[in-house]
Design a protein around this motif. Structure first.
Motif, PDB file in Angstrom:
ATOM      1  N   GLU A 114      46.353  40.751  49.503  1.00 38.60           N
ATOM      2  CA  GLU A 114      46.185  40.288  47.836  1.00 38.60           C
ATOM      3  C   GLU A 114      47.356  40.212  47.173  1.00 38.60           C
ATOM      4  O   GLU A 114      47.627  38.978  46.658  1.00 38.60           O
ATOM      5  CB  GLU A 114      45.501  41.655  47.246  1.00 38.60           C
ATOM      6  CG  GLU A 114      45.426  41.413  45.918  1.00 38.60           C
ATOM      7  CD  GLU A 114      44.825  42.750  45.189  1.00 38.60           C
ATOM      8  OE1 GLU A 114      44.234  42.651  43.765  1.00 38.60           O
ATOM      9  OE2 GLU A 114      44.802  43.863  45.496  1.00 38.60           O
TER      10      GLU A 114
ATOM     11  N   VAL B 296      38.986  35.477  45.113  1.00 42.03           N
ATOM     12  CA  VAL B 296      39.497  35.005  46.397  1.00 42.03           C
ATOM     13  C   VAL B 296      38.859  33.529  46.506  1.00 42.03           C
ATOM     14  O   VAL B 296      37.502  33.728  46.835  1.00 42.03           O
ATOM     15  CB  VAL B 296      39.720  36.047  47.688  1.00 42.03           C
ATOM     16  CG1 VAL B 296      40.079  35.085  48.958  1.00 42.03           C
ATOM     17  CG2 VAL B 296      40.299  37.198  47.406  1.00 42.03           C
TER      18      VAL B 296
ATOM     19  N   LEU C 276      44.158  33.251  45.323  1.00 45.38           N
ATOM     20  CA  LEU C 276      43.491  34.052  44.167  1.00 45.38           C
ATOM     21  C   LEU C 276      43.451  32.917  42.941  1.00 45.38           C
ATOM     22  O   LEU C 276      44.412  32.485  42.704  1.00 45.38           O
ATOM     23  CB  LEU C 276      44.488  35.147  43.837  1.00 45.38           C
ATOM     24  CG  LEU C 276      44.314  36.408  44.799  1.00 45.38           C
ATOM     25  CD1 LEU C 276      45.351  37.359  44.124  1.00 45.38           C
ATOM     26  CD2 LEU C 276      42.784  37.050  44.827  1.00 45.38           C
TER      27      LEU C 276
END
Length: 197
Positions: free
Chosen positions: A30, A73, A82
């Protein structure tokens, strides 16, 4: 001031129990996606997780973890990004300074970009055939400067014309995973959005 060596990244995280290890790898993925200005390929994400970890499964779990949030995503080309969910576009346009390199393109510029996407690799003469007029070097330069197009393959003969193709930045801007996600040309024509019959 001397540059300090970055500490080596512990990819395996062997001291963590499996569930916490997986969650940490997911957070690393992330963080990398959040910080990257372009799609991040699998090979790059694999550098921040353990050797036996499946990047694809980590990305899938991250996508599930982000459900209900304002961003998601998305697969773009050979990598992931993202991005803000489409539902929040009006709020972003109302309040954020986007600095979007595509928003200042004219309608004709976008039409040329679409022609390149649908007919790539395509030459300037090929574009001239589509539009019935010469496409300026300035327009091609604007699209190239914004990294929406790039030089494509040339025929293996001397003096072969340059061709143009779209880029991952094009895919990312228009929210496409690949060119297969472009709207069907026949459907666009049926909807009256093209001049093709």
């Amino acid at each position: 001031m001397a540059k300090r060596d970055a500490p080596e990244l512990d990819r395996e995280l062997a001291e963590l129990p499996p569930e916490l290890r997986w969650r940490e790898w997911m957070r690393r993925v992330e963080a990398v996606l959040f910080a990257s200005a372009s799609p991040v390929p699998r090979e790059d994400l694999a550098r921040v997780v353990g050797q036996g970890a499946s990047v694809e499964l980590l990305v899938e779990d991250l996508a599930v973890d982000l459900e209900g949030r304002s961003f998601e995503v998305a697969k773009v080309g050979d990598g992931w990004v993202l991005r803000t969910r489409v539902a929040y576009a009006p709020a972003i346009r109302a309040a954020a300074d986007l600095g979007d390199p595509v928003t200042d393109l004219k309608e004709f510029d976008v039409a040329v970009l679409a022609a390149i996407a649908y007919h790539q690799p395509i030459t300037r003469d090929g574009l001239k055939d589509i539009f019935g007029k010469e496409i300026s070097r300035e327009l091609i330069g604007r699209l190239h400067a914004r990294e929406l197009i790039a030089p494509g393959p040339r025929a293996p003969r001397r003096g072969a014309p340059y061709t143009f193709v779209t880029t991952e930045a094009f895919l990312a801007h228009f929210g496409l995973e690949s060119l297969r996600d472009l709207p069907d040309r026949e459907g666009l024509s049926d909807a009256g959005l093209t001049d093709e019959g």
